[in-house]
Design an enzyme around this catalytic site. Structure first.
Site, PDB file in Angstrom:
ATOM      1  N   LEU A 199      10.326   5.915 -13.928  1.00  0.00           N
ATOM      2  CA  LEU A 199       9.181   5.193 -13.455  1.00  0.00           C
ATOM      3  C   LEU A 199       8.556   6.075 -12.446  1.00  0.00           C
ATOM      4  CD1 LEU A 199       7.029   2.761 -13.297  1.00  0.00           C
ATOM      5  CD2 LEU A 199       8.466   2.088 -11.256  1.00  0.00           C
ATOM      6  N   HIS A 223       2.933  -9.604   5.400  1.00  0.00           N
ATOM      7  CA  HIS A 223       3.221  -8.305   4.969  1.00  0.00           C
ATOM      8  C   HIS A 223       4.661  -8.169   4.744  1.00  0.00           C
ATOM      9  CE1 HIS A 223      -0.942  -7.475   5.987  1.00  0.00           C
ATOM     10  NE2 HIS A 223      -0.703  -7.433   7.233  1.00  0.00           N
ATOM     11  N   ASP A 254      -3.200  -7.952  -2.623  1.00  0.00           N
ATOM     12  CA  ASP A 254      -3.878  -8.528  -1.696  1.00  0.00           C
ATOM     13  C   ASP A 254      -3.424  -9.723  -1.393  1.00  0.00           C
ATOM     14  OD1 ASP A 254      -6.028  -8.736   0.298  1.00  0.00           O
ATOM     15  OD2 ASP A 254      -7.468  -9.237  -1.222  1.00  0.00           O
ATOM     16  N   ARG A 296      -5.464  -7.037  -9.629  1.00  0.00           N
ATOM     17  CA  ARG A 296      -5.755  -7.430  -7.812  1.00  0.00           C
ATOM     18  C   ARG A 296      -5.154  -8.893  -7.970  1.00  0.00           C
ATOM     19  NH1 ARG A 296     -10.201  -5.707  -3.708  1.00  0.00           N
ATOM     20  NH2 ARG A 296      -9.444  -6.794  -1.978  1.00  0.00           N
TER      21      ARG A 296
END
Ligand code: IPE
Ligand code: IPE
Ligand code: MG
Length: 251
Positions: A140, A46, A29, A197
């Site tokens: 992964l 972004h 975020d 976060r």
């Protein structure tokens, strides 16, 4: 940043102990705020965020994490202005084009969670190609949550179990956490040990609601475009200092 003495020191510290989180989930975020702080349009945030995805994957490989789940686009994000949604979908296609080869080379296997039927035909085919080409990877597991909602996922599992019950494949009395989990998109994947976060928001925003029951939460004020190996390693080291009790009495 990669290869700096400070990063090597953090990585050594992580590798010395054998309690690296198996599964790290990240709510990426703060792209919009990163752009706004620089007087840039949101899509530039972004785009910068895409570089942070690369660093986070690289850091996870280095640290020996086996599952990394990145929240890239929520079902609620469809309600953003159409131009922003279009920019995010275009970036997804660009990410696949730019990164596929390196993901394969590094043994990363990509899986996409979420309602892919809502993606544009181009974005859908792009992620499906990525899943196919990376499927042999075993270093992964990278899960990308796109058009994802935790409540949708739980509803889907409930629906699947209801169908199994109606068709006689399962007795409702036998429904338990394991049968429920087999119907989640994370079936077969351990629950996240650590949920990160970025951007300081203290909320879950409809991410992995079932799976994070006992995840350790780590909120950093760093905005996602500024997140890198160092921030990931610091989160892992903080995780190791936590005492996970799962409701029991501590050591
Ligand atoms: C995260 O950044 C990316 C997505 C949710 C797609 P935001 O776009 O939410 O950035 P902020 O929260 O507005 O800063
Ligand atoms: C959560 O971020 C979704 C993703 C990171 C993809 P949001 O920016 O959409 O969440 P809210 O609106 O702050 O809760
Ligand atoms: Mg946000």
């Amino acid at each position: 940043m990669a290869g700096t003495p400070e990063l090597s020191r953090l990585l050594d510290e992580i590798r010395q102990a054998d309690d690296v989180p198996r599964h790290v989930a990240v709510i990426m975020d703060g792209n919009g705020r990163w752009a706004r702080d620089r007087g840039l349009p949101r899509w530039k945030g972004h785009r910068e965020g895409m570089k942070a995805v690369r660093r986070c994957v690289e850091g996870s490989l280095q640290a020996g994490i086996s599952h990394l789940t990145l929240y890239a686009f929520s079902r609620e994000n469809w309600d953003r202005p159409p131009a922003e949604v279009r920019a995010l979908m275009a970036l997804l296609v660009e990410y696949v084009e730019r990164e596929a080869r390196e993901l394969v080379a590094n043994g990363v296997r990509v899986t996409v969670f979420g309602d892919r039927d809502r993606l544009s035909a181009e974005a859908r085919s792009s992620v499906e190609t990525l899943e196919r080409t990376t499927s042999p990877g075993s270093a992964l597991c990278l899960n990308l949550a796109i058009s994802y909602g935790g409540r949708d996922e739980i509803l889907g599992a409930a629906r699947g179990l209801a169908e199994d019950a109606v068709s006689g494949r399962i007795d409702p009395a036998d429904i338990d956490a394991s049968s429920f989990e087999r119907h989640l998109q994370t079936a077969g994947i351990p629950d996240p040990d650590l949920l990160i976060r970025t951007s300081g928001e203290m909320r879950i925003s409809n991410f992995l609601l079932w799976q994070i029951a006992y995840s350790e939460l780590y909120v950093t004020p760093v905005l996602w475009p500024e997140f890198g190996e160092r921030e990931l390693y610091e989160a892992i080291l903080e995780y190791r200092r936590r005492e996970r009790r799962f409701g029991r009495v501590g050591a």
